[in-house]
Design a protein around this motif. Structure first.
Motif, PDB file in Angstrom:
ATOM      1  N   LYS A 303       0.835  -1.190   0.000  1.00  0.00           N
ATOM      2  CA  LYS A 303       0.000   0.000   0.000  1.00  0.00           C
ATOM      3  C   LYS A 303       0.872   1.243   0.000  1.00  0.00           C
ATOM      4  O   LYS A 303       1.832   1.362   0.746  1.00  0.00           O
ATOM      5  CB  LYS A 303      -0.899  -0.013   1.232  1.00  0.00           C
ATOM      6  N   LYS A 304       0.528   2.193  -0.895  1.00  0.00           N
ATOM      7  CA  LYS A 304       1.243   3.454  -0.956  1.00  0.00           C
ATOM      8  C   LYS A 304       0.500   4.496  -0.125  1.00  0.00           C
ATOM      9  O   LYS A 304      -0.705   4.672  -0.257  1.00  0.00           O
ATOM     10  CB  LYS A 304       1.367   3.922  -2.408  1.00  0.00           C
ATOM     11  N   LEU A 305       1.254   5.196   0.711  1.00  0.00           N
ATOM     12  CA  LEU A 305       0.653   6.221   1.551  1.00  0.00           C
ATOM     13  C   LEU A 305       0.470   7.512   0.760  1.00  0.00           C
ATOM     14  O   LEU A 305       1.229   7.798  -0.173  1.00  0.00           O
ATOM     15  CB  LEU A 305       1.520   6.484   2.775  1.00  0.00           C
ATOM     16  N   SER A 324      -7.500   8.536   8.687  1.00  0.00           N
ATOM     17  CA  SER A 324      -6.618   8.166   7.592  1.00  0.00           C
ATOM     18  C   SER A 324      -6.415   9.386   6.706  1.00  0.00           C
ATOM     19  O   SER A 324      -7.199  10.343   6.762  1.00  0.00           O
ATOM     20  CB  SER A 324      -7.217   7.014   6.771  1.00  0.00           C
ATOM     21  N   ASP A 342      -2.868   4.342   7.798  1.00  0.00           N
ATOM     22  CA  ASP A 342      -2.540   4.824   6.454  1.00  0.00           C
ATOM     23  C   ASP A 342      -2.492   6.348   6.439  1.00  0.00           C
ATOM     24  O   ASP A 342      -3.247   7.027   5.730  1.00  0.00           O
ATOM     25  CB  ASP A 342      -3.548   4.311   5.417  1.00  0.00           C
ATOM     26  N   THR A 344      -0.068  10.000   6.437  1.00  0.00           N
ATOM     27  CA  THR A 344       1.173  10.728   6.194  1.00  0.00           C
ATOM     28  C   THR A 344       1.057  12.093   6.859  1.00  0.00           C
ATOM     29  O   THR A 344       0.003  12.736   6.792  1.00  0.00           O
ATOM     30  CB  THR A 344       1.421  10.922   4.692  1.00  0.00           C
ATOM     31  N   ASN A 359       0.760   1.821   9.729  1.00  0.00           N
ATOM     32  CA  ASN A 359       1.119   2.323   8.400  1.00  0.00           C
ATOM     33  C   ASN A 359       1.099   3.857   8.395  1.00  0.00           C
ATOM     34  O   ASN A 359       0.284   4.500   7.723  1.00  0.00           O
ATOM     35  CB  ASN A 359       0.178   1.780   7.318  1.00  0.00           C
ATOM     36  N   VAL A 360       2.017   4.432   9.144  1.00  0.00           N
ATOM     37  CA  VAL A 360       2.110   5.884   9.294  1.00  0.00           C
ATOM     38  C   VAL A 360       3.517   6.326   8.918  1.00  0.00           C
ATOM     39  O   VAL A 360       4.500   5.679   9.285  1.00  0.00           O
ATOM     40  CB  VAL A 360       1.781   6.322  10.739  1.00  0.00           C
ATOM     41  N   SER A 361       3.596   7.432   8.177  1.00  0.00           N
ATOM     42  CA  SER A 361       4.894   7.992   7.801  1.00  0.00           C
ATOM     43  C   SER A 361       4.917   9.472   8.141  1.00  0.00           C
ATOM     44  O   SER A 361       4.022  10.230   7.751  1.00  0.00           O
ATOM     45  CB  SER A 361       5.130   7.812   6.293  1.00  0.00           C
TER      46      SER A 361
END
Length: 449
Positions: A303-305, A324, A342, A344, A359-361
């Motif tokens: 998965k792309k963020l 999200s 998910d 950013t 899934n966090v950036s």
């Protein structure tokens, strides 16, 4: 009545299939003991190796799976030393030692294209086998792999209360979140009083005396003390991760972390299944496994963020909410059971809250994550900035987390507890993997990694 006849028919079919199972006792090279090996489907060209988990039945845990597989594949299964009908020799029942044994058996019995399927402890053994002997097989299937999380995180999952927090009245969600927070605090404190593992690892005599009457204790401690941080990042095999979403032994979080950290992995979840989906969801499990073996399951792209945006998120006094998307700054203030999934962002601040990140950036020019008197669980998270984390009086449980700090990765002011599972850190002080439990105050934690 109909259910009785169906169950009877399935039992008869399984018994008939087991008549073609060929068992023998062989000498294994690591402990020098006798172990039971089973083969079936010997007329087929490609081999499936089945690795069982903890439990007295050994390879018979696969009894509901083997009859279907043997129709198309040569099956190689066995009772690992200490389990089933194999001998229980002295020694450390570690994933590394078991991997050496499987490598020998593969060389002696396997043929054609080889697939390895490991369940629970067997999943952890399969990971070690893939890392140590990458040329032995092409495809890896992990089923509810146990023991990959750092010991504190793993024990904490086992002690969790079986209460759902995703729905219900706000006041109730708040109460449940507080109770869970209290129970986790107690587990963390208790887990500080552990066996002197370093001493045991240095003395075969001490290890053997302690576990002379406990096969499960031997294999279990060997498993939870293993650090898979480096292992899982270098496995390039085509990997399928199968998990029950109600697993009370190996949390689904582990499967998500493995999927995020491994090069070529996809996750498949059985709704309503527990730790043994090949029993509770046998038909569904067998169908998926056969599709995997016949190469009919496509790879699931990672998965792309989303790209970060100029929008801010301010969450104050909330409970049981999920966010999200892309943000500039995220502030979570005095909230409970808040989930970032998910996401950013350019900066996150958490104050007096209980939160979960998945899934966090965060890519920041300053401190990526500031946390004050909060509890945060993170899975598959990247935090990058001049400083990745600054913690004040907080507890952070991190699995598959990458920390990148131009100046430092983690600084702690007021005493905080940070648990790392299969994570990595990069800063001026340290660059490498992190897997451990740290309870510190007033320190640049990079110097302790």
């Amino acid at each position: 009545m109909m259910r009785y006849f169906v169950m009877a028919a399935l039992l008869c079919a399984a018994l008939a299939a087991s008549e073609t199972w060929h068992t023998a006792y062989v000498d294994e090279p690591v402990f020098g003991s006798k172990m039971r090996v089973m083969q079936t489907g010997i007329e087929h060209n490609d081999t499936v190796i089945l690795i069982h988990g903890l439990g007295g039945k050994g390879y018979e845990d696969w009894r509901g799976v083997i009859p279907e597989l043997q129709k198309q594949f040569h099956i190689l299964a066995f009772d690992l030393p200490g389990f089933g009908k194999s001998d229980a020799p002295a020694g450390k029942y570690s994933p590394g030692n078991y991997a050496k044994i499987i490598h020998t058996l593969r060389g002696k019995y396997a043929r054609g294209e080889v697939t390895v399927v490991g369940h629970s402890m067997g999943g952890a053994v399969a990971l070690r086998y893939a890392a140590d002997y990458p040329e032995d097989f092409a495809t890896l299937v992990l089923v509810d792999a146990a023991g990959i999380l750092q010991r504190t995180a793993y024990v904490k999952h086992m002690a969790e209360l079986p209460i759902e927090m995703e729905s219900g009245p706000k006041f109730l969600v708040n109460t449940v979140a507080r109770v869970k927070n209290f129970s986790n605090t107690i587990v963390e404190k208790m887990n500080g009083f552990s066996l002197p593992v370093d001493v045991l690892n240095e003395s075969d005599t001490a290890w053997n005396m302690l576990f002379s009457d406990s096969v499960g204790g031997n294999a279990g401690l060997s498993l939870v003390e293993e650090d898979f941080s480096e292992v899982i990042t270098r496995i390039a095999h085509r990997t399928y991760i199968l998990w029950g979403d109600k697993d009370g032994i190996a949390p689904l979080r582990t499967g998500k972390m493995l999927t995020g950290r491994m090069q070529n992995a996809s996750l498949h979840v059985f709704k309503g299944a527990d730790h043994v989906p090949m029993v509770s969801h046998r038909e569904q499990f067998n169908r998926l496994l056969m599709e995997i073996l016949n190469k009919k399951v496509p790879r699931t792209p990672k998965k792309k963020l989303p790209m970060a945006s100029s929008e801010d998120l301010y969450c104050q006094g909330e409970a049981g909410v999920t966010y999200s998307g892309a943000y500039d700054e995220i502030i979570i203030d005095r909230s409970r059971a808040v989930r970032l999934v998910d996401v950013t962002a350019r900066k996150i601040r958490v104050m007096g809250s209980l939160a979960t990140f998945e899934n966090v950036s965060v890519l920041s020019e300053n401190v990526a994550l500031e946390t004050t008197k909060s509890v945060i669980e993170m899975t598959n998270v990247t935090l990058a900035g001049s400083e990745a984390i600054h913690a004040e009086g907080s507890r952070l449980d991190m699995a598959g987390v990458s920390l990148i700090g131009d100046k430092s990765a983690v600084t702690i002011g007021q005493e905080s507890r940070l648990v790392f599972s299969a994570s990595d850190s990069s800063s001026a002080e340290y660059k490498g993997f992190v897997h451990g439990d740290y309870n510190r105050a007033e320190v640049n934690l990079d110097t302790l990694f």
